[in-house]
Design a protein around this motif. Structure first.
Motif, PDB file in Angstrom:
ATOM      1  N   GLU A 137      32.316  32.647  26.008  1.00 14.24           N
ATOM      2  CA  GLU A 137      33.543  32.006  25.543  1.00 14.24           C
ATOM      3  C   GLU A 137      34.409  31.577  26.729  1.00 14.24           C
ATOM      4  OE1 GLU A 137      34.936  34.229  21.607  1.00 14.24           O
ATOM      5  OE2 GLU A 137      34.244  35.625  23.155  1.00 14.24           O
ATOM      6  N   ALA A 138      34.084  32.097  27.919  1.00 13.43           N
ATOM      7  CA  ALA A 138      34.746  31.768  29.189  1.00 13.43           C
ATOM      8  C   ALA A 138      36.078  32.479  29.375  1.00 13.43           C
ATOM      9  CB  ALA A 138      34.922  30.258  29.359  1.00 13.43           C
ATOM     10  N   THR A 139      36.858  32.653  28.331  1.00 13.37           N
ATOM     11  CA  THR A 139      38.133  33.358  28.423  1.00 13.37           C
ATOM     12  C   THR A 139      38.272  34.298  27.225  1.00 13.37           C
ATOM     13  OG1 THR A 139      39.303  31.622  27.200  1.00 13.37           O
ATOM     14  CG2 THR A 139      39.275  31.439  29.602  1.00 13.37           C
ATOM     15  N   ILE A 140      39.244  35.194  27.319  1.00  8.48           N
ATOM     16  CA  ILE A 140      39.515  36.103  26.214  1.00  8.48           C
ATOM     17  C   ILE A 140      39.921  35.311  24.973  1.00  8.48           C
ATOM     18  CG2 ILE A 140      41.196  37.802  25.376  1.00  8.48           C
ATOM     19  CD1 ILE A 140      41.130  39.098  28.116  1.00  8.48           C
ATOM     20  N   SER A 141      39.358  35.682  23.846  1.00 10.89           N
ATOM     21  CA  SER A 141      39.697  35.033  22.585  1.00 10.89           C
ATOM     22  C   SER A 141      40.975  35.641  22.030  1.00 10.89           C
ATOM     23  CB  SER A 141      38.558  35.203  21.571  1.00 10.89           C
ATOM     24  OG  SER A 141      38.951  34.749  20.293  1.00 10.89           O
ATOM     25  N   GLN A 142      42.036  34.850  21.967  1.00  6.92           N
ATOM     26  CA  GLN A 142      43.305  35.352  21.468  1.00  6.92           C
ATOM     27  C   GLN A 142      43.324  35.474  19.944  1.00  6.92           C
ATOM     28  OE1 GLN A 142      46.952  33.972  23.574  1.00  6.92           O
ATOM     29  NE2 GLN A 142      45.599  32.572  24.668  1.00  6.92           N
ATOM     30  N   SER A 143      42.328  34.875  19.281  1.00  8.21           N
ATOM     31  CA  SER A 143      42.214  35.023  17.829  1.00  8.21           C
ATOM     32  C   SER A 143      41.382  36.244  17.465  1.00  8.21           C
ATOM     33  CB  SER A 143      41.579  33.775  17.218  1.00  8.21           C
ATOM     34  OG  SER A 143      40.222  33.657  17.601  1.00  8.21           O
ATOM     35  N   PHE A 144      40.709  36.835  18.488  1.00 11.54           N
ATOM     36  CA  PHE A 144      39.817  37.979  18.296  1.00 11.54           C
ATOM     37  C   PHE A 144      38.649  37.633  17.377  1.00 11.54           C
ATOM     38  CE2 PHE A 144      44.122  40.128  18.837  1.00 11.54           C
ATOM     39  CZ  PHE A 144      44.000  40.170  20.216  1.00 11.54           C
ATOM     40  N   THR A 145      38.289  36.358  17.376  1.00 14.52           N
ATOM     41  CA  THR A 145      37.074  35.877  16.721  1.00 14.52           C
ATOM     42  C   THR A 145      36.263  35.140  17.777  1.00 14.52           C
ATOM     43  OG1 THR A 145      38.159  33.821  16.015  1.00 14.52           O
ATOM     44  CG2 THR A 145      38.176  35.669  14.459  1.00 14.52           C
ATOM     45  N   VAL A 146      35.023  34.785  17.463  1.00 10.95           N
ATOM     46  CA  VAL A 146      34.156  34.138  18.445  1.00 10.95           C
ATOM     47  C   VAL A 146      34.504  32.655  18.563  1.00 10.95           C
ATOM     48  CG1 VAL A 146      31.782  33.621  19.099  1.00 10.95           C
ATOM     49  CG2 VAL A 146      32.311  35.789  17.963  1.00 10.95           C
ATOM     50  N   LYS A 147      34.840  32.230  19.766  1.00  8.50           N
ATOM     51  CA  LYS A 147      35.147  30.829  20.020  1.00  8.50           C
ATOM     52  C   LYS A 147      33.845  30.052  20.246  1.00  8.50           C
ATOM     53  CE  LYS A 147      37.718  31.283  23.692  1.00  8.50           C
ATOM     54  NZ  LYS A 147      38.689  30.909  24.741  1.00  8.50           N
ATOM     55  N   LEU A 149      30.964  28.472  22.406  1.00 13.73           N
ATOM     56  CA  LEU A 149      30.328  29.040  23.589  1.00 13.73           C
ATOM     57  C   LEU A 149      29.973  27.960  24.604  1.00 13.73           C
ATOM     58  CD1 LEU A 149      27.824  31.559  21.929  1.00 13.73           C
ATOM     59  CD2 LEU A 149      30.280  31.826  22.347  1.00 13.73           C
ATOM     60  N   LYS A 150      30.071  28.325  25.876  1.00 10.82           N
ATOM     61  CA  LYS A 150      29.578  27.454  26.937  1.00 10.82           C
ATOM     62  C   LYS A 150      28.055  27.517  26.958  1.00 10.82           C
ATOM     63  CE  LYS A 150      33.778  26.578  28.341  1.00 10.82           C
ATOM     64  NZ  LYS A 150      34.393  25.249  28.131  1.00 10.82           N
ATOM     65  N   ALA A 151      27.426  26.415  27.338  1.00  7.14           N
ATOM     66  CA  ALA A 151      25.967  26.298  27.233  1.00  7.14           C
ATOM     67  C   ALA A 151      25.213  27.015  28.351  1.00  7.14           C
ATOM     68  CB  ALA A 151      25.559  24.825  27.200  1.00  7.14           C
ATOM     69  N   GLY A 152      25.919  27.462  29.393  1.00  7.66           N
ATOM     70  CA  GLY A 152      25.243  28.023  30.553  1.00  7.66           C
ATOM     71  C   GLY A 152      24.339  29.197  30.252  1.00  7.66           C
ATOM     72  N   ALA A 153      24.763  30.083  29.348  1.00  5.53           N
ATOM     73  CA  ALA A 153      23.970  31.278  29.046  1.00  5.53           C
ATOM     74  C   ALA A 153      22.599  30.905  28.494  1.00  5.53           C
ATOM     75  CB  ALA A 153      24.720  32.164  28.058  1.00  5.53           C
ATOM     76  N   ALA A 154      22.568  29.951  27.562  1.00  6.42           N
ATOM     77  CA  ALA A 154      21.290  29.533  26.976  1.00  6.42           C
ATOM     78  C   ALA A 154      20.425  28.839  28.020  1.00  6.42           C
ATOM     79  CB  ALA A 154      21.543  28.616  25.786  1.00  6.42           C
ATOM     80  N   ARG A 155      21.028  28.016  28.861  1.00  9.98           N
ATOM     81  CA  ARG A 155      20.244  27.315  29.882  1.00  9.98           C
ATOM     82  C   ARG A 155      19.671  28.294  30.901  1.00  9.98           C
ATOM     83  NH1 ARG A 155      22.342  24.068  33.218  1.00  9.98           N
ATOM     84  NH2 ARG A 155      24.564  24.566  32.992  1.00  9.98           N
ATOM     85  N   MET A 156      20.427  29.350  31.212  1.00  6.84           N
ATOM     86  CA  MET A 156      19.918  30.366  32.131  1.00  6.84           C
ATOM     87  C   MET A 156      18.700  31.066  31.550  1.00  6.84           C
ATOM     88  SD  MET A 156      23.211  32.203  33.938  1.00  6.84           S
ATOM     89  CE  MET A 156      23.916  32.730  32.382  1.00  6.84           C
ATOM     90  N   ALA A 157      18.768  31.413  30.274  1.00  5.89           N
ATOM     91  CA  ALA A 157      17.643  32.079  29.622  1.00  5.89           C
ATOM     92  C   ALA A 157      16.420  31.174  29.620  1.00  5.89           C
ATOM     93  CB  ALA A 157      18.023  32.462  28.195  1.00  5.89           C
ATOM     94  N   PHE A 158      16.616  29.887  29.365  1.00  9.49           N
ATOM     95  CA  PHE A 158      15.514  28.928  29.389  1.00  9.49           C
ATOM     96  C   PHE A 158      14.898  28.843  30.780  1.00  9.49           C
ATOM     97  CE2 PHE A 158      16.301  27.203  25.198  1.00  9.49           C
ATOM     98  CZ  PHE A 158      15.108  26.561  24.885  1.00  9.49           C
ATOM     99  N   ASN A 159      15.731  28.653  31.780  1.00  5.70           N
ATOM    100  CA  ASN A 159      15.229  28.455  33.142  1.00  5.70           C
ATOM    101  C   ASN A 159      14.538  29.689  33.689  1.00  5.70           C
ATOM    102  OD1 ASN A 159      16.661  26.063  32.790  1.00  5.70           O
ATOM    103  ND2 ASN A 159      17.375  25.994  34.909  1.00  5.70           N
ATOM    104  N   ALA A 160      15.038  30.867  33.331  1.00  9.02           N
ATOM    105  CA  ALA A 160      14.462  32.106  33.861  1.00  9.02           C
ATOM    106  C   ALA A 160      13.338  32.638  32.985  1.00  9.02           C
ATOM    107  CB  ALA A 160      15.548  33.165  34.019  1.00  9.02           C
TER     108      ALA A 160
END
Length: 288
Positions: A137-147, A149-160
């Motif tokens: 989410e990159a920053t703390i969620s002030q709504s306390f729900t899931v915002k 998501l940035k795509a980097g995590a999925a791309r890292m899993a793919f590449n590795a």
């Protein structure tokens, strides 16, 4: 529920029979964290640690509600004798006190103006068999729900070529979170849930993997919120409960506007009411 004990702080097998070399500073920090957890008498409900692999790389993707989430999320990997290398803002690594510890623990600095370097460092760590912790989410969620998501995590899993382990943390925001004063009342409950590993399906794109990851995170967070063992103490204590569960936290849309205002420097910081401050002091005194 688990409460850290003094025995846990000093036990020799806390990190397994043969802990990795070069991680002495990280292990020391964990022991210090356990001391703090013990003093605060935090009550942990950690579920799903069996989904953390005992070896090999994986991306742990979690929601983000408090400044302490990384310490709580690390508890989920500890039963498997694994250490998590978290991706964190580069500014933290430049701090006079925190910086040396962050580098010694081999966490990964993220410079938003030069994100490619952090991405490459994370992929190398994953290929080397490390667990990499990401708050997509990159920053703390002030709504306390899931915002979103940035795509980097999925791309890292793919590449590795490694799985994603979805996770949820809940309760730590009652201690320390964005736009609210730190509350060291003893006995707070903290829930940590880790879900089944998510691996890319044949022909799946990183965007599709990211969508599945977010869906799993939402389900885990909902489970953590609905099974949380403590309830608000009154109308003034509903701020930490999301709106859809009857709390007074901002909606996802309201929180997004606050994030934009914060980024632009146009939002006036809300002042805590005198009644709320007095109530927090009374709770801390009664818990002492």
């Amino acid at each position: 529920m688990y409460t850290a004990s003094w025995h846990d702080v000093v036990r020799r097998d806390l990190f397994g029979r043969r802990p990795g070399r070069g991680d002495g500073p990280y292990r020391l920090v964990i022991r210090v964290a356990l001391v703090v957890f013990r003093l605060l008498r935090l009550r942990f409900d950690v579920r799903g640690s069996e989904h953390v692999p005992t070896s090999g790389g994986a991306v742990i993707c979690s929601n983000h509600v408090s400044y302490l989430d990384f310490t709580f999320l690390g508890l989920g990997a500890l039963p498997r004798h694994r250490l998590v290398r978290f991706m964190a803002k580069a500014s933290v690594f430049g701090h006079w006190f925190a910086g040396p510890f962050m580098r010694a623990m081999k966490h990964i600095p993220v410079d938003r103006k030069a994100g490619a370097a952090a991405f490459d460092a994370a992929v190398r760590a994953l290929k080397d068999g490390e667990l990499v912790g990401v708050f997509p989410e990159a920053t703390i969620s002030q709504s306390f729900t899931v915002k979103d998501l940035k795509a980097g995590a999925a791309r890292m899993a793919f590449n590795a070529g490694v799985p994603i382990i979805p996770a949820a943390v809940w309760g730590g925001h009652r201690v320390a979170t964005k736009k609210h004063p730190v509350d060291l009342t003893r006995g707070r409950a903290v829930t940590v849930l880790l879900g089944e590993p998510i691996t890319p399906a044949p022909g799946e794109t990183p965007a599709e993997l990211l969508a599945r990851t977010r869906e799993a995170m939402v389900a885990l967070l909902d489970e953590a919120q609905r099974s949380y063992p403590q309830q608000p103490e009154g109308p003034d204590d509903l701020w930490w409960v999301p709106r859809h569960l009857g709390g007074t936290a901002p909606t996802l849309e309201e929180a997004a506007r606050r994030d934009r205002d914060d980024a632009n420097g146009t939002r006036v910081k809300p002042r805590t009411s005198r009644r709320a401050r007095l109530r927090a002091l009374t709770r801390r005194r009664d818990a002492a």
